[in-house]
Design a protein around this motif. Structure first.
Motif, PDB file in Angstrom:
ATOM      1  N   LYS A 146       0.829  -1.200   0.000  1.00 34.43           N
ATOM      2  CA  LYS A 146       0.000   0.000   0.000  1.00 34.43           C
ATOM      3  C   LYS A 146       0.870   1.259   0.000  1.00 34.43           C
ATOM      4  O   LYS A 146       0.576   2.242  -0.684  1.00 34.43           O
TER       5      LYS A 146
ATOM      6  N   CYS B 121      -4.688   7.915  -9.942  1.00 36.64           N
ATOM      7  CA  CYS B 121      -4.087   6.947  -9.030  1.00 36.64           C
ATOM      8  C   CYS B 121      -5.190   6.289  -8.222  1.00 36.64           C
ATOM      9  O   CYS B 121      -5.895   6.960  -7.465  1.00 36.64           O
TER      10      CYS B 121
ATOM     11  N   CYS C 123       2.308   7.690  -6.930  1.00 38.69           N
ATOM     12  CA  CYS C 123       1.557   8.770  -7.590  1.00 38.69           C
ATOM     13  C   CYS C 123       2.333  10.089  -7.549  1.00 38.69           C
ATOM     14  O   CYS C 123       2.015  11.019  -8.279  1.00 38.69           O
TER      15      CYS C 123
ATOM     16  N   GLY D 259       0.906   3.857  -3.089  1.00 38.76           N
ATOM     17  CA  GLY D 259       0.413   5.212  -2.832  1.00 38.76           C
ATOM     18  C   GLY D 259       1.454   6.262  -3.179  1.00 38.76           C
ATOM     19  O   GLY D 259       1.146   7.279  -3.810  1.00 38.76           O
TER      20      GLY D 259
END
Ligand SMILES: [Zn+2]
Length: 265
Positions: free
Chosen positions: A224, A264, A231, A228
């Motif tokens: 994760k 994203c 982006c 994340g």
């Protein structure tokens, strides 16, 4: 009687006018209206956003409505911007990446690149395999992401754990989105995309990209975190949960959109 005959005709015309798959999807399903991966991914309708969800250029929105093929026949790749490449290569070197510039790729059709790069490592001691064919900008974005986000996240997995490599499923591939002849050209066909499928470590087993939501594990947290943060370096980031095509990799690309919009998910 005449008006009765006209009704079926009106219905038929109305139905035909709805045939193009490019009309915005219903508002109650906004997630499905945003653009997909630039590769052979979700169905074309999902690539056409509702105006209030994702700003885009009118040209893009109308491209598929008009069913105009976006790949002309046998255009040579544009000449390389050597000055920009020199700067890019210098930045790649400063990040400790090892790379080799490759000969131009010529065609077919609109495919082809004036300069691609084979990345041997994206950071000191961090390999990437198999061989890559990507633009210098895409290689640089990958190296920056690894240095700033992936390496720190890997260190957080444990004291004796170190990122050793990335495995990718795809970089340059000549194709349109969805493999549809009338669809937009894929960012993979521009050499501006990479599908990261596995992370390799010293001190930890392989970490393949896969659906991990709800695991509650450090591996889920790692996946994760790196997804994340991607982006910040790429303008498109898709992965498990974005759609069924991305359950086993994180797609990253440098698609250019109006107002610098980033997609994203
Ligand atoms: Zn991809």
């Amino acid at each position: 009687m005449r008006s009765l005959f006209l009704i079926p005709a009106i219905i038929a015309v109305a139905a035909a006018s709805n045939l193009p798959e490019t009309v915005p999807l219903p508002e109650e399903n906004p997630r499905a209206t945003v653009e997909t991966d630039s590769e052979a991914d979700k169905a074309e309708p999902a690539e056409i956003p509702a105006p209030d969800v994702r700003p885009d250029t009118p040209e893009e929105l109308h491209a598929t409505e008009k069913k105009v093929p976006e790949i002309p026949i046998d255009l040579p790749p544009p000449p390389a911007n050597e000055a920009a490449l020199t700067i890019c290569e210098s930045r790649l070197k400063s990040l400790g990446a090892e790379f080799e510039r490759q000969p131009p790729i010529d065609g077919p059709a609109a495919c082809g690149l004036s300069a691609t790069y084979l990345l041997k490592s994206v950071a000191p001691g961090v390999s990437i395999r198999p061989e890559t064919e990507m633009t210098c900008d895409a290689a640089l974005a990958t190296a920056q992401w690894v240095r700033d986000a992936v390496l720190p996240a890997a260190r957080a997995l444990g004291e004796n754990i170190r990122l050793r490599g990335l495995v990718h499923a795809s970089t340059y591939v000549c194709r349109n989105r969805n493999n549809q002849p009338e669809a937009k050209i894929s960012e993979h066909a521009r050499g501006a995309a990479i599908d990261v499928s596995t992370f390799e470590f010293d001190g930890h087993e392989l970490l393949p990209v896969e659906p991990r939501a709800g695991e509650g594990s450090m591996e889920e947290a790692f996946q994760k975190a790196v997804r994340g943060s991607a982006c910040l370096y790429f303008t498109t980031v898709l992965g498990p949960g974005s759609d069924s095509y991305h359950d086993d990799h994180i797609h990253l690309d440098l698609a250019k959109r109006s107002r610098g919009y980033r997609l994203c998910q």
